[in-house]
Design an enzyme around this catalytic site. Structure first.
Site, PDB file in Angstrom:
ATOM      1  N   GLY A  68       2.910   4.712   7.282  1.00 39.60           N
ATOM      2  CA  GLY A  68       2.545   6.097   6.978  1.00 39.60           C
ATOM      3  C   GLY A  68       1.186   6.193   6.304  1.00 39.60           C
ATOM      4  O   GLY A  68       0.445   7.148   6.490  1.00 39.60           O
TER       5      GLY A  68
ATOM      6  N   ALA B 248       8.308   1.481   2.002  1.00 42.64           N
ATOM      7  CA  ALA B 248       8.636   1.708   3.413  1.00 42.64           C
ATOM      8  C   ALA B 248       8.756   3.213   3.615  1.00 42.64           C
ATOM      9  O   ALA B 248       9.049   3.960   2.682  1.00 42.64           O
ATOM     10  CB  ALA B 248       9.943   1.020   3.789  1.00 42.64           C
ATOM     11  N   ASP B 249       8.516   3.654   4.835  1.00 40.19           N
ATOM     12  CA  ASP B 249       8.674   5.078   5.142  1.00 40.19           C
ATOM     13  C   ASP B 249      10.120   5.408   5.481  1.00 40.19           C
ATOM     14  O   ASP B 249      10.573   6.531   5.282  1.00 40.19           O
ATOM     15  CB  ASP B 249       7.742   5.466   6.288  1.00 40.19           C
TER      16      ASP B 249
ATOM     17  N   LYS C  63      14.381   7.568   1.406  1.00 37.91           N
ATOM     18  CA  LYS C  63      13.864   6.740   2.517  1.00 37.91           C
ATOM     19  C   LYS C  63      14.994   6.108   3.345  1.00 37.91           C
ATOM     20  O   LYS C  63      14.745   5.529   4.393  1.00 37.91           O
ATOM     21  CB  LYS C  63      12.967   5.622   1.965  1.00 37.91           C
TER      22      LYS C  63
ATOM     23  N   LYS D  16       7.173   1.325   8.757  1.00 39.82           N
ATOM     24  CA  LYS D  16       6.085   1.364   7.791  1.00 39.82           C
ATOM     25  C   LYS D  16       4.813   1.826   8.494  1.00 39.82           C
ATOM     26  O   LYS D  16       4.760   1.855   9.706  1.00 39.82           O
ATOM     27  CB  LYS D  16       5.867  -0.030   7.180  1.00 39.82           C
TER      28      LYS D  16
ATOM     29  N   THR E 133       0.838  -1.199   0.000  1.00 41.78           N
ATOM     30  CA  THR E 133       0.000   0.000   0.000  1.00 41.78           C
ATOM     31  C   THR E 133       0.879   1.257   0.000  1.00 41.78           C
ATOM     32  O   THR E 133       1.950   1.249   0.605  1.00 41.78           O
ATOM     33  CB  THR E 133      -0.909  -0.008   1.248  1.00 41.78           C
TER      34      THR E 133
ATOM     35  N   GLU F  36      -0.289  -5.095   6.384  1.00 38.80           N
ATOM     36  CA  GLU F  36       1.031  -5.204   5.741  1.00 38.80           C
ATOM     37  C   GLU F  36       1.933  -6.160   6.519  1.00 38.80           C
ATOM     38  O   GLU F  36       2.632  -6.981   5.936  1.00 38.80           O
ATOM     39  CB  GLU F  36       1.688  -3.825   5.658  1.00 38.80           C
TER      40      GLU F  36
ATOM     41  N   SER G  57       2.181   5.152  -2.141  1.00 40.08           N
ATOM     42  CA  SER G  57       2.507   5.727  -3.457  1.00 40.08           C
ATOM     43  C   SER G  57       3.537   4.892  -4.214  1.00 40.08           C
ATOM     44  O   SER G  57       3.458   4.741  -5.433  1.00 40.08           O
ATOM     45  CB  SER G  57       3.011   7.162  -3.300  1.00 40.08           C
TER      46      SER G  57
END
Length: 224
Positions: free
Chosen positions: A98, A85-86, A123, A96, A28, A105, A30
């Site tokens: 965000g 991953a953020d 990142k 993760k 999930t 997930e 962008s």
């Protein structure tokens, strides 16, 4: 620096690991959306896969693209799971959540044979904590959890969207924590999970097998 292009390149590289006959976990966010679009294109061209989406948003996108879907319980496990991953550190530890889908997930990550993380070059961090750590909590307990986390010095902040409490696909709330000063993240994970009403955290420790980073017009691959 075109971060969206970097995400796209990482996604293109990641889908090369997907072969016909596989069950694929769909992440999930962008970056993951680029991967889902790539898979959609390959499915149109004859790739035979079945996807397990990690969120309602991803499910919607995959259906629009004609990717056949199933649920986790109907599979014998997932061959490959691809997600963004953020943040990630040099030890391939991740933050993760965000996008708010961290619970599903993490469940898909745990049930996958191969976990591939795709990211843009921004990142990568020396140590986790620039990005706030999401923790999913049961609404009934959230206020008390917030007080406990405050005492731990984690400055919890209830996530809000459109002036209302953000609600996850599982009907829970999210507290975003400041963990920049924490050096032992394994211990933090244990402590957080011991608080009744904490459902899951966005710390994905020792779960990534491969990280593909878009960098300019190329990609770099890290392996466990």
């Amino acid at each position: 620096m075109n971060l969206d292009r970097e995400k796209q390149l990482a996604a293109i590289e990641a889908v090369k690991y997907v072969k016909s006959g596989m069950t694929v976990g769909l992440g999930t966010g962008s970056t993951a959306a680029h991967m889902v679009k790539d898979l959609g294109r390959l499915v149109q061209n004859g790739l035979k896969i079945v996807g397990v989406p990690s969120s309602e948003n991803t499910k919607k996108l995959a259906m629009e693209l004609g990717i056949p879907l199933t649920t986790l319980e109907k599979t014998n496990g997932i061959d490959v799971y691809i997600d963004g991953a953020d943040e990630f550190d040099p030890y391939m530890q991740l933050i993760k959540g965000g996008g708010g889908a961290l619970l599903r997930e993490k469940i898909l990550t745990f049930n996958s044979d191969l976990v591939i993380i795709i990211a843009d070059s921004q990142k990568e961090v020396k140590r986790l904590g620039d990005f706030k750590l999401p923790v999913e909590t049961i609404p009934f307990a959230t206020k008390k959890i917030e007080q406990s986390l405050q005492k731990m010095g984690l400055q919890p902040k209830l996530r809000v969207k459109n002036d209302e409490n953000f609600v996850t696909d599982e009907g829970n709330f999210i507290l975003d924590l400041n963990i920049g000063h924490i050096s032992n993240i394994q211990l933090l994970e244990t402590k957080l999970k011991q608080i009744p009403g904490v459902v899951e955290t966005g710390l994905f420790l020792d779960m990534a097998d491969i990280i593909i980073i878009g960098q300019g017009e190329t990609t770099i691959t890290l392996k466990k």
